[in-house]
Design a protein around this motif. Structure first.
Motif, PDB file in Angstrom:
ATOM      1  N   PRO A 137     -48.889 -24.540  -4.425  1.00 32.73           N
ATOM      2  CA  PRO A 137     -49.712 -23.535  -4.392  1.00 32.73           C
ATOM      3  C   PRO A 137     -49.556 -21.896  -5.105  1.00 32.73           C
ATOM      4  CG  PRO A 137     -48.566 -23.573  -2.212  1.00 32.73           C
ATOM      5  CD  PRO A 137     -47.953 -24.774  -3.089  1.00 32.73           C
ATOM      6  N   MET A 138     -48.284 -21.921  -5.166  1.00 33.79           N
ATOM      7  CA  MET A 138     -47.920 -20.568  -6.018  1.00 33.79           C
ATOM      8  C   MET A 138     -48.448 -21.000  -7.437  1.00 33.79           C
ATOM      9  SD  MET A 138     -46.175 -17.912  -5.807  1.00 33.79           S
ATOM     10  CE  MET A 138     -45.539 -16.781  -6.924  1.00 33.79           C
ATOM     11  N   ALA A 139     -47.946 -22.069  -7.979  1.00 37.04           N
ATOM     12  CA  ALA A 139     -48.458 -22.371  -9.277  1.00 37.04           C
ATOM     13  C   ALA A 139     -49.853 -22.230  -9.735  1.00 37.04           C
ATOM     14  CB  ALA A 139     -47.838 -23.804  -9.704  1.00 37.04           C
ATOM     15  N   ALA A 140     -50.777 -22.672  -8.334  1.00 35.74           N
ATOM     16  CA  ALA A 140     -52.088 -22.430  -8.655  1.00 35.74           C
ATOM     17  C   ALA A 140     -52.445 -21.001  -8.570  1.00 35.74           C
ATOM     18  CB  ALA A 140     -52.776 -23.479  -7.638  1.00 35.74           C
ATOM     19  N   ILE A 141     -52.029 -20.263  -7.902  1.00 35.88           N
ATOM     20  CA  ILE A 141     -52.503 -18.816  -7.570  1.00 35.88           C
ATOM     21  C   ILE A 141     -51.949 -18.111  -8.793  1.00 35.88           C
ATOM     22  CG2 ILE A 141     -52.119 -16.600  -6.472  1.00 35.88           C
ATOM     23  CD1 ILE A 141     -51.946 -18.236  -3.781  1.00 35.88           C
ATOM     24  N   LEU A 142     -50.713 -18.429  -9.219  1.00 35.32           N
ATOM     25  CA  LEU A 142     -50.491 -17.814 -10.618  1.00 35.32           C
ATOM     26  C   LEU A 142     -51.232 -18.367 -11.848  1.00 35.32           C
ATOM     27  CD1 LEU A 142     -46.495 -18.035 -10.232  1.00 35.32           C
ATOM     28  CD2 LEU A 142     -48.030 -15.953 -10.097  1.00 35.32           C
ATOM     29  N   GLY A 143     -51.609 -19.679 -11.763  1.00 30.58           N
ATOM     30  CA  GLY A 143     -52.474 -20.218 -12.951  1.00 30.58           C
ATOM     31  C   GLY A 143     -53.651 -19.738 -13.070  1.00 30.58           C
ATOM     32  N   PHE A 144     -54.247 -19.411 -11.792  1.00 28.53           N
ATOM     33  CA  PHE A 144     -55.665 -18.572 -11.496  1.00 28.53           C
ATOM     34  C   PHE A 144     -55.493 -17.243 -12.173  1.00 28.53           C
ATOM     35  CE2 PHE A 144     -58.506 -16.280  -8.692  1.00 28.53           C
ATOM     36  CZ  PHE A 144     -59.789 -17.000  -9.033  1.00 28.53           C
ATOM     37  N   GLN A 145     -54.624 -16.539 -12.071  1.00 30.19           N
ATOM     38  CA  GLN A 145     -54.267 -15.235 -12.710  1.00 30.19           C
ATOM     39  C   GLN A 145     -54.010 -15.453 -14.177  1.00 30.19           C
ATOM     40  OE1 GLN A 145     -50.842 -13.653 -10.628  1.00 30.19           O
ATOM     41  NE2 GLN A 145     -51.751 -13.560  -8.536  1.00 30.19           N
ATOM     42  N   GLN A 146     -53.336 -16.211 -14.293  1.00 29.47           N
ATOM     43  CA  GLN A 146     -53.130 -16.651 -16.071  1.00 29.47           C
ATOM     44  C   GLN A 146     -54.378 -16.968 -16.758  1.00 29.47           C
ATOM     45  OE1 GLN A 146     -49.334 -18.546 -17.671  1.00 29.47           O
ATOM     46  NE2 GLN A 146     -50.866 -20.559 -17.804  1.00 29.47           N
ATOM     47  N   ARG A 147     -55.228 -17.830 -16.014  1.00 31.17           N
ATOM     48  CA  ARG A 147     -56.390 -18.275 -16.857  1.00 31.17           C
ATOM     49  C   ARG A 147     -57.359 -17.210 -16.930  1.00 31.17           C
ATOM     50  NH1 ARG A 147     -59.969 -19.440 -19.017  1.00 31.17           N
ATOM     51  NH2 ARG A 147     -61.421 -21.375 -19.098  1.00 31.17           N
ATOM     52  N   LEU A 148     -57.381 -16.168 -15.905  1.00 30.74           N
ATOM     53  CA  LEU A 148     -58.348 -15.093 -15.956  1.00 30.74           C
ATOM     54  C   LEU A 148     -57.972 -13.728 -16.391  1.00 30.74           C
ATOM     55  CD1 LEU A 148     -60.229 -15.771 -12.461  1.00 30.74           C
ATOM     56  CD2 LEU A 148     -60.915 -16.194 -14.748  1.00 30.74           C
ATOM     57  N   PHE A 149     -56.704 -13.253 -16.440  1.00 27.25           N
ATOM     58  CA  PHE A 149     -56.576 -11.919 -16.777  1.00 27.25           C
ATOM     59  C   PHE A 149     -55.183 -11.776 -17.113  1.00 27.25           C
ATOM     60  CE2 PHE A 149     -55.443 -11.606 -12.252  1.00 27.25           C
ATOM     61  CZ  PHE A 149     -54.277 -11.068 -12.140  1.00 27.25           C
ATOM     62  N   SER A 150     -54.458 -12.683 -18.190  1.00 28.64           N
ATOM     63  CA  SER A 150     -53.067 -12.674 -18.725  1.00 28.64           C
ATOM     64  C   SER A 150     -53.148 -12.520 -20.024  1.00 28.64           C
ATOM     65  CB  SER A 150     -52.483 -13.887 -18.310  1.00 28.64           C
ATOM     66  OG  SER A 150     -51.242 -13.956 -18.778  1.00 28.64           O
ATOM     67  N   LYS A 151     -52.209 -11.822 -20.718  1.00 31.53           N
ATOM     68  CA  LYS A 151     -52.219 -11.497 -21.889  1.00 31.53           C
ATOM     69  C   LYS A 151     -51.421 -12.742 -22.623  1.00 31.53           C
ATOM     70  CE  LYS A 151     -51.362  -7.075 -22.782  1.00 31.53           C
ATOM     71  NZ  LYS A 151     -50.591  -5.957 -23.201  1.00 31.53           N
ATOM     72  N   PHE A 152     -51.119 -13.888 -21.955  1.00 30.34           N
ATOM     73  CA  PHE A 152     -50.664 -14.953 -22.352  1.00 30.34           C
ATOM     74  C   PHE A 152     -51.486 -16.111 -22.989  1.00 30.34           C
ATOM     75  CE2 PHE A 152     -48.914 -19.423 -21.472  1.00 30.34           C
ATOM     76  CZ  PHE A 152     -47.915 -19.538 -22.423  1.00 30.34           C
ATOM     77  N   ARG A 153     -50.978 -16.859 -23.894  1.00 31.86           N
ATOM     78  CA  ARG A 153     -51.870 -17.886 -24.515  1.00 31.86           C
ATOM     79  C   ARG A 153     -50.846 -18.738 -25.321  1.00 31.86           C
ATOM     80  NH1 ARG A 153     -54.024 -14.152 -27.999  1.00 31.86           N
ATOM     81  NH2 ARG A 153     -53.811 -12.721 -26.079  1.00 31.86           N
ATOM     82  N   ILE A 154     -51.161 -20.055 -25.835  1.00 29.25           N
ATOM     83  CA  ILE A 154     -50.318 -20.618 -26.946  1.00 29.25           C
ATOM     84  C   ILE A 154     -51.499 -20.647 -27.975  1.00 29.25           C
ATOM     85  CG2 ILE A 154     -49.467 -22.613 -27.609  1.00 29.25           C
ATOM     86  CD1 ILE A 154     -49.124 -23.568 -24.846  1.00 29.25           C
ATOM     87  N   THR A 155     -50.895 -19.742 -28.928  1.00 30.49           N
ATOM     88  CA  THR A 155     -51.770 -19.744 -30.336  1.00 30.49           C
ATOM     89  C   THR A 155     -51.559 -21.110 -31.033  1.00 30.49           C
ATOM     90  OG1 THR A 155     -50.297 -18.207 -31.173  1.00 30.49           O
ATOM     91  CG2 THR A 155     -52.383 -17.375 -30.392  1.00 30.49           C
ATOM     92  N   THR A 156     -52.585 -21.482 -32.192  1.00 29.89           N
ATOM     93  CA  THR A 156     -52.327 -22.353 -32.997  1.00 29.89           C
ATOM     94  C   THR A 156     -52.247 -21.895 -34.276  1.00 29.89           C
ATOM     95  OG1 THR A 156     -54.715 -23.124 -32.740  1.00 29.89           O
ATOM     96  CG2 THR A 156     -53.296 -24.428 -31.379  1.00 29.89           C
TER      97      THR A 156
END
Lengths: 449, 530
Positions: free
Chosen positions: B429-448
């Protein structure tokens, strides 16, 4: 409904099919005798090396084709009857089309060497070649030594593959150092060193003379033009590829080395097109070759042709040249044009930097008079495609490129950076006094060119 | 028993056997494990400290020796040679043996610790007794089955961490990340809680607390006995309690905004730590099919809903109703939970709606379920009951189903079959909550990298979270997925240098280019104007 038939399920054929589907409801059939489903040819080496299973090389799950209404037909096309718009398939079956796309790719070159068709002699291009390699060289008991003929990208991949199964490899290269018809000397030299470090017996400036059979018609040994006889159980022929178009002889379609096409990828016959490795431009585009056997150009031709077929006439207009490869452990990227000493234009000069101890180097090509940036090769440093594309379009001065090199670095986080060393070396070689500019997200992700 | 494609190997087999050195190293490691296993039969070892040292050292040395034989004489670089030919890493015979053995160990550990020698009132025997000297040295208490587990867990992360460091020694991101998980495991998860236990005496007691374990991963954190014990412990306890709450609402969102969820999942977390080190040999086994992705999203989000509801119920059950005694009453608490959830939901729906698509449905359903349940809890239940269950039995079933079976028995025991991040992907559940944050308002991404992708599939194959990385890379799209733990292996195995983990500006982070560089600009416009 218009029926589009595509011969070949490689990157070109599949790209054109996917984009036609995006743009239209036309009936689409892909004919291939190689495999049931599209796979990435460039990944075949990883299957032999055990990094991936064959199904991992398939970019789409098997349900993808049905869902997108792309029919897959496993069959071998023996000839094309363009008058009746019909393909003749082996087993005397027929298939009619409204528009035909030839995307049959390449086959390994054979230069008429004595013994080139013996058992144990093969190229590395198709799925069948890979299956054959598993038979010819499953391990170092069956294959005590392999000889690879031809110093290109497939050759070094094959050498790397065989080394993972600890099969001794002799690598015959016609040139004085590896791939120096393409790479400038410094780089070619570095790769040659790296090949030897991997215990590959690299024989430079050596040509194959004859492949000698044993009593069962299998390869037993080869001889070289240095009067050397090397015993071996496998000969890998990797001296380039030729368009795979034998079935089109006498079809009426104009052929050169490949299928002749114009910039719209049309052949001389209406409603027949050719793309990918097997297509040959009447006139080369810029510095490109008339036949480009590269993954990316196949993809681009597919994208362009899909537009034309769906009514938006679109020329194949590739942008700036780029490519990449991996030589054992060294990654290579190139943007724009950096020619080897042999192929260099009279206006082209190079700035070369090599790391004192690591296998890392870079070469920047520029115009001797205008100092315009022409292209870059990097080894062991990843570079950002967008940046070089933009700089080439904007015809930047080489000083500018060197200055902003940090923007273009695409290495993973925490990697050592060499821009400062590169710039120091640049300043001392070119007599300039340039400082590197700090990386800026704003510049990197700017949307306008 | 190897499941490796037989059609590829009509005659001999590729070399997949271990070298002599690796065989000897395996024997050494197995001797260590064997010494521990001998204690299962209640053979009473004299000088337990010595034998424990011998056993753990041989396990450790065996793993290091094995890794040295595998990597020391090779050039730095990606060396996944033969991974799919080896029985242990391709769901072959040895993978099943290892999977069954690990699962068996977990079942005994969680449900039958008496077979390991745990004695409730008296001296331990068997394996647990063997660990007594170490436990007494650290915390002053005799060992428990959790101490045995913790020690082995730490040994595994350290030893396999060294293997990982060796394997990826050309890659600084991987090296730093691994040193980080090794550090957090050894200090925060293993040593510090033991030292904290040493401070406990008659008038003062702190519960076992791994400070880096954040709710809802430690779903038990707000149970009555823990909260009481922390409050009773005075300032230190209160500080820990406040830190626990701040971690959820402040620290976690800030770090995830800046770096993506990877700061936790692959730099700090213990489950992630084991997955990245001991589990590295199994990362390619994760299921990449679209079907698995669908299952993943439903299961992992349901766990979040469940854990939120369960925690609320547990806290609700021990709060009072009298405002004069304590400001936080049952009603205040439920209302504030409802308000917080509504605020989060409203914010997402107003500002982030366009990024959600299908996920919004799950979010909405989950939100609705929790709110209705909260209301139901208040009106339908008697004292301490949620609906008709006791909240404690709700917690127990969560602890059993999710905390034990999912995270331990399946999550780790099935490494050799389903890959190393089953728990993180489907259950945490922790990964899910962090994932929710990551998806919606994080600076992180993998660029191609522009058009350089050759669709070879190394990235997808080696993605432990089952993300079809290639699907994005071949379209030139940034990869912004809530499940990505930022391990960086896709970037490492890419033979064309196409992928890069980046923390950059938020603008245009999700917009795909959908077409690649190399085409002329007109065509790019055409393809983009779908």
């Amino acid at each position: 409904m218009e029926h589009i038939v595509i011969i070949g399920n490689g990157i070109s054929g599949v790209t054109v099919a996917r984009h036609i589907r995006k743009l239209s409801d036309k009936k689409i059939t892909i004919v291939s005798a190689e495999t049931d489903y599209f796979f990435s040819r460039t990944a075949l080496m990883y299957v032999y090396m055990g990094h991936m299973k064959f199904e991992h090389t398939q970019p789409y799950e098997n349900w993808f084709w049905k869902k997108n209404r792309i029919e897959l037909l496993k069959a071998f096309v023996t000839s094309v009857d363009h008058k009746n718009k019909t393909l003749i398939l082996s087993g005397d079956k027929e298939l009619t089309y409204d528009k035909l796309v030839i995307a049959t790719g390449s086959k390994p070159n054979k230069f008429g060497w004595p013994g080139q068709d013996l058992k144990g002699v093969q190229g590395l291009y198709s799925k069948q070649d890979l299956d054959q390699l598993e038979i010819n060289a499953p391990n170092n008991n069956v294959c005590n030594r392999a000889v690879i003929v031809g110093g290109g990208l497939i050759g070094i991949e094959l050498a790397e593959m065989l080394r993972t199964r600890e099969i001794p490899v002799t690598f015959l290269v016609r040139e004085n150092s590896f791939w120096n018809g393409v790479l400038p000397n410094g780089e070619s030299q570095m790769i040659s060193e790296h090949i030897s470090e991997h215990h590959i017996d690299l024989k430079l400036a050596t040509n194959l003379v004859e492949i000698i059979p044993d009593d069962n018609g299998r390869v037993k040994a080869i001889t070289t033009d240095k009067d050397e006889t090397i015993e071996c159980n496998l000969v890998g022929l990797t001296a380039g590829v030729t368009p795979n178009i034998d079935f089109l002889k006498d079809s009426g379609i104009e052929l050169g080395r490949g299928v002749k096409v114009n910039r719209l990828l049309e052949t001389n016959i209406k409603d027949i097109y050719a793309i990918g490795d097997c297509a040959e431009q009447h006139e080369a585009i810029g510095n490109r070759r008339p036949i480009e056997a590269v993954w990316y150009t196949g993809r681009m031709m597919g994208e362009a042709l899909a537009q034309t077929i769906c009514g938006i006439t679109t020329e194949y207009k590739p942008g700036h040249w780029f490519n990449s490869a991996k030589f054992l452990d060294i990654e290579y990227q190139t943007y724009g044009w950096v020619f080897s000493e042999r192929a260099k234009k009279e206006y082209e000069a190079h700035f070369h930097w090599r790391h004192p101890s690591e296998k890392i180097c870079l070469t920047i090509a520029y115009h001797t008079e205008t100092k315009k940036f022409l292209g870059i090769n990097t080894f062991g440093i990843r570079m950002r495609h967008e940046m070089f594309d933009r700089w080439l379009t904007n015809e930047r001065h080489i000083d500018y490129v060197v200055q902003y090199l940090k923007d273009a670095n695409f290495d993973p986080e925490f990697y050592a950076h060499y821009e400062d060393e590169i710039v120091a070396s640049y300043n001392s070689q070119m007599g300039t006094d340039i400082r590197t500019k700090k990386k800026s997200w704003k510049r990197i992700f700017q949307t306008t060119k | 028993m190897s499941t490796y494609d037989k059609s590829m190997s009509l005659t001999g087999e590729p070399p997949k056997a271990l070298s002599t050195q690796q065989k000897l190293a395996t024997v050494l490691g197995m001797v260590g494990l064997g010494l521990l296993a001998l204690n299962l039969f209640n053979i009473d070892f004299p000088n337990k400290g010595l034998w424990l040292t011998v056993a753990l050292s041989s396990i450790f040395a065996g793993i290091i020796w094995f890794s040295a034989a595998a990597y020391a004489n090779k050039h730095p670089g990606i060396k996944n040679d033969g991974v799919w030919f080896k029985s242990i890493s391709s769901r072959g015979f040895w993978a099943w043996v290892a999977g069954i053995a690990l699962t068996g160990f977990y079942i005994i550990l969680y449900f039958y610790p008496q077979y390991l020698g745990l004695v409730k009132d008296g001296d331990n025997t068997g394996v647990i007794a063997l660990f007594d000297p170490l436990s007494k040295l650290l915390s002053g208490n005799p060992a428990s089955q959790w101490f045995v587990y913790g020690t082995l867990y730490t040994v595994a992360i350290l030893a396999f961490g060294i293997k990982f460091l060796w394997k990826y020694r050309h890659n600084n991101y991987e090296k730093l990340r691994t040193v980080s998980v090794m550090f957090f495991q050894t200090s925060f998860a293993f040593l510090i809680p033991e030292f904290m236990a040493r401070l406990n005496h008659d008038g003062f007691s702190l519960p076992y607390y791994d400070l880096k374990n954040i709710w809802p991963l430690n779903y038990y954190n707000f149970e009555r006995y823990r909260v009481n014990s922390l409050i009773d412990a005075g300032d230190i306890g209160l500080a820990i309690l406040i830190f626990g709450i701040l971690s959820i609402f402040v620290i976690t969102p800030i770090l995830t905004y800046k770096y993506g969820k990877r700061w936790y999942c692959s730099w700090v977390c213990g489950c992630g730590g084991l997955a990245e080190t001991a589990g590295d040999s199994f990362r390619h086994l994760s299921d990449k099919s679209q079907f698995a992705w669908k299952v993943e999203r439903w299961v992992v989000h349901s766990v979040v809903v469940f854990v939120t509801l369960m925690t609320t119920a547990v806290i609700y059950s021990y709060l009072g109703t009298d405002t004069s005694k304590y400001w936080l009453t049952k009603t205040t608490f439920l209302v504030s939970v409802a308000v917080i959830l509504t605020a989060v939901f409203a914010w997402v729906m107003i500002y982030k709606r366009e990024q959600l698509q299908k996920d919004a449905k799950y979010g909405a359903i989950g939100y609705f379920v929790i709110i209705m349940a909260l209301i139901g809890m208040h009106f339908l239940s008697g004292e301490g009951n949620v609906f008709l269950f006791k909240s404690e039995s709700l917690r127990k079933s969560y602890g059993f189903l999710i905390g034990s079976i999912f995270s331990g028995v399946i999550g780790t025991g099935f490494y050799p079959i389903f890959g190393n991040r089953v728990w993180c992907r489907f259950g945490c559940p922790m990964a899910a909550i962090l994932g929710f944050q990551q998806r919606l308002f994080s600076k992180f991404r993998i660029t191609t990298n522009g058009g350089q992708c050759i669709s070879c599939g190394n990235c997808s194959t080696y993605c432990e979270m089952g993300i079809d990385v290639r699907a994005y890379a071949q379209k030139g799209e940034n990869i912004v997925r809530s499940s990505c733990v930022g391990c960086g292996i896709c970037s490492a195995v890419c033979p064309r240098g196409v992928l890069k983990l980046e923390n950059g500006p938020l603008e245009g982070r999700i917009n795909g280019k959908d077409v690649l560089l190399g085409n002329d600009v007109d065509l790019m416009d055409l393809v983009n104007n779908k």
